[in-house]
Write an enzyme that holds these catalytic residues in place. Structure first.
Site, short mmCIF file in Angstrom:
data_model
loop_
_atom_site.label_atom_id
_atom_site.label_comp_id
_atom_site.label_asym_id
_atom_site.label_seq_id
_atom_site.Cartn_x
_atom_site.Cartn_y
_atom_site.Cartn_z
N HIS A 1 -9.04 -0.64 -6.07
CA HIS A 1 -8.08 -1.29 -5.18
C HIS A 1 -6.71 -0.72 -5.52
O HIS A 1 -6.37 -0.58 -6.70
CB HIS A 1 -8.08 -2.80 -5.39
CG HIS A 1 -9.42 -3.42 -5.18
ND1 HIS A 1 -9.92 -3.67 -3.92
CD2 HIS A 1 -10.36 -3.79 -6.07
CE1 HIS A 1 -11.13 -4.18 -4.05
NE2 HIS A 1 -11.43 -4.27 -5.34
N TYR B 1 0.79 -1.23 0.00
CA TYR B 1 0.00 0.00 0.00
C TYR B 1 0.82 1.28 0.00
O TYR B 1 0.26 2.36 -0.08
CB TYR B 1 -0.95 0.00 1.21
CG TYR B 1 -1.90 -1.16 1.19
CD1 TYR B 1 -2.97 -1.20 0.31
CD2 TYR B 1 -1.72 -2.24 2.05
CE1 TYR B 1 -3.84 -2.27 0.28
CE2 TYR B 1 -2.59 -3.32 2.02
CZ TYR B 1 -3.64 -3.33 1.14
OH TYR B 1 -4.49 -4.40 1.10
#
Length: 137
Positions: A95, A22
Protein backbone atom coordinates in the site's frame (compact mmCIF):
# COMPACT_ATOMS: atom_id res chain seq x y z
CA UNK A 1 14.32 -12.07 -11.41
CA UNK A 2 10.92 -11.64 -12.94
CA UNK A 3 8.42 -9.51 -11.03
CA UNK A 4 4.71 -9.00 -11.59
CA UNK A 5 3.29 -5.78 -10.16
CA UNK A 6 -0.50 -5.89 -9.89
CA UNK A 7 -2.53 -2.80 -9.07
CA UNK A 8 -6.20 -3.06 -8.27
CA UNK A 9 -9.27 -0.92 -8.22
CA UNK A 10 -8.93 2.85 -8.69
CA UNK A 11 -5.14 2.79 -8.84
CA UNK A 12 -5.40 3.81 -12.49
CA UNK A 13 -6.45 7.19 -11.04
CA UNK A 14 -3.15 7.64 -9.17
CA UNK A 15 -1.87 11.16 -9.73
CA UNK A 16 -5.40 12.46 -10.23
CA UNK A 17 -7.20 11.49 -7.03
CA UNK A 18 -6.31 12.20 -3.42
CA UNK A 19 -2.91 13.65 -4.28
CA UNK A 20 -2.23 14.22 -0.59
CA UNK A 21 -2.44 10.46 -0.07
CA UNK A 22 -1.09 9.03 -3.34
CA UNK A 23 1.05 11.84 -4.75
CA UNK A 24 0.91 13.56 -8.11
CA UNK A 25 2.68 10.94 -10.25
CA UNK A 26 0.56 8.76 -12.50
CA UNK A 27 0.68 4.99 -12.18
CA UNK A 28 2.57 4.82 -15.48
CA UNK A 29 5.20 7.23 -14.14
CA UNK A 30 5.54 5.19 -10.95
CA UNK A 31 5.84 1.98 -12.97
CA UNK A 32 8.59 3.59 -15.05
CA UNK A 33 10.57 4.47 -11.93
CA UNK A 34 10.13 0.95 -10.56
CA UNK A 35 11.37 -0.58 -13.83
CA UNK A 36 14.38 1.75 -13.89
CA UNK A 37 15.23 0.67 -10.33
CA UNK A 38 15.47 -2.94 -11.53
CA UNK A 39 17.29 -2.69 -14.90
CA UNK A 40 18.58 -6.27 -14.77
CA UNK A 41 15.19 -7.76 -13.89
CA UNK A 42 11.97 -8.21 -15.79
CA UNK A 43 9.13 -6.07 -14.48
CA UNK A 44 5.61 -6.69 -15.74
CA UNK A 45 2.86 -4.25 -14.75
CA UNK A 46 -0.86 -4.93 -14.66
CA UNK A 47 -3.80 -2.85 -13.44
CA UNK A 48 -7.47 -3.74 -13.35
CA UNK A 49 -10.61 -2.44 -11.71
CA UNK A 50 -12.15 -5.90 -12.10
CA UNK A 51 -11.80 -8.42 -9.31
CA UNK A 52 -12.08 -11.48 -11.57
CA UNK A 53 -9.42 -10.17 -13.94
CA UNK A 54 -7.01 -9.80 -11.02
CA UNK A 55 -7.78 -13.39 -9.95
CA UNK A 56 -7.07 -14.63 -13.47
CA UNK A 57 -3.80 -12.68 -13.60
CA UNK A 58 -2.75 -14.26 -10.30
CA UNK A 59 -3.70 -17.74 -11.55
CA UNK A 60 -1.64 -17.37 -14.72
CA UNK A 61 1.37 -15.53 -13.26
CA UNK A 62 4.73 -16.67 -14.61
CA UNK A 63 7.22 -14.89 -12.36
CA UNK A 64 9.40 -15.18 -9.27
CA UNK A 65 7.35 -12.83 -7.14
CA UNK A 66 4.15 -10.80 -7.20
CA UNK A 67 3.80 -7.35 -5.69
CA UNK A 68 0.09 -6.67 -5.19
CA UNK A 69 -1.63 -3.41 -4.33
CA UNK A 70 -5.23 -4.57 -4.43
CA UNK A 71 -6.60 -1.15 -3.48
CA UNK A 72 -9.99 -1.37 -1.79
CA UNK A 73 -10.23 -5.05 -2.76
CA UNK A 74 -7.73 -5.61 0.06
CA UNK A 75 -10.47 -5.13 2.62
CA UNK A 76 -13.19 -7.40 1.29
CA UNK A 77 -12.16 -9.56 -1.68
CA UNK A 78 -12.21 -13.16 -0.58
CA UNK A 79 -11.94 -14.06 -4.27
CA UNK A 80 -8.51 -12.40 -4.53
CA UNK A 81 -7.54 -13.91 -1.17
CA UNK A 82 -8.42 -17.40 -2.45
CA UNK A 83 -6.59 -16.78 -5.74
CA UNK A 84 -3.42 -15.91 -3.80
CA UNK A 85 -3.84 -19.02 -1.62
CA UNK A 86 -4.21 -21.18 -4.75
CA UNK A 87 -0.85 -20.28 -6.31
CA UNK A 88 2.72 -21.13 -5.40
CA UNK A 89 4.27 -17.81 -6.44
CA UNK A 90 4.87 -15.66 -3.34
CA UNK A 91 2.84 -12.45 -3.08
CA UNK A 92 3.69 -9.33 -1.10
CA UNK A 93 0.82 -7.00 -0.28
CA UNK A 94 1.69 -3.32 -0.68
CA UNK A 95 0.00 0.00 0.00
CA UNK A 96 1.36 3.42 -0.85
CA UNK A 97 -0.34 5.00 2.16
CA UNK A 98 -0.12 3.95 5.78
CA UNK A 99 -3.54 2.30 5.93
CA UNK A 100 -3.42 2.28 9.74
CA UNK A 101 -3.47 6.10 9.80
CA UNK A 102 -6.58 6.19 7.62
CA UNK A 103 -10.22 5.19 7.95
CA UNK A 104 -11.02 2.28 10.27
CA UNK A 105 -12.25 0.01 7.44
CA UNK A 106 -8.77 0.17 5.86
CA UNK A 107 -7.17 -1.39 8.95
CA UNK A 108 -8.42 -4.89 8.05
CA UNK A 109 -6.91 -6.85 5.16
CA UNK A 110 -8.46 -10.13 4.11
CA UNK A 111 -5.44 -10.94 1.92
CA UNK A 112 -2.62 -10.44 4.46
CA UNK A 113 -2.80 -13.93 5.92
CA UNK A 114 -2.06 -15.55 2.55
CA UNK A 115 0.69 -13.10 1.54
CA UNK A 116 4.40 -13.48 2.30
CA UNK A 117 4.39 -10.02 3.87
CA UNK A 118 2.95 -6.52 3.82
CA UNK A 119 4.62 -3.17 3.17
CA UNK A 120 2.67 0.04 3.65
CA UNK A 121 3.19 3.75 3.99
CA UNK A 122 6.24 4.42 1.82
CA UNK A 123 4.48 5.78 -1.26
CA UNK A 124 5.82 4.42 -4.53
CA UNK A 125 8.80 3.04 -2.61
CA UNK A 126 6.50 0.42 -1.07
CA UNK A 127 6.65 -1.39 -4.43
CA UNK A 128 10.44 -1.15 -4.62
CA UNK A 129 10.88 -2.36 -1.04
CA UNK A 130 8.64 -5.35 -1.77
CA UNK A 131 10.58 -6.33 -4.88
CA UNK A 132 13.89 -5.84 -3.08
CA UNK A 133 12.71 -8.22 -0.35
CA UNK A 134 12.41 -11.02 -2.94
CA UNK A 135 16.04 -10.49 -3.85
CA UNK A 136 17.06 -10.96 -0.20
CA UNK A 137 15.44 -14.39 -0.02
Amino acid sequence: MKFLFINGVNLNMTGKREKGVYGSQTLDEINGEIASHFPEDICEFYQSNNEGDICTKLHTADCDGIILNAGAFTHYSYAIRDAIAAISVPVIEVHMSNVFKREEFRHKSVISEVCAGTIAGFGKNSYILAAESFKLS
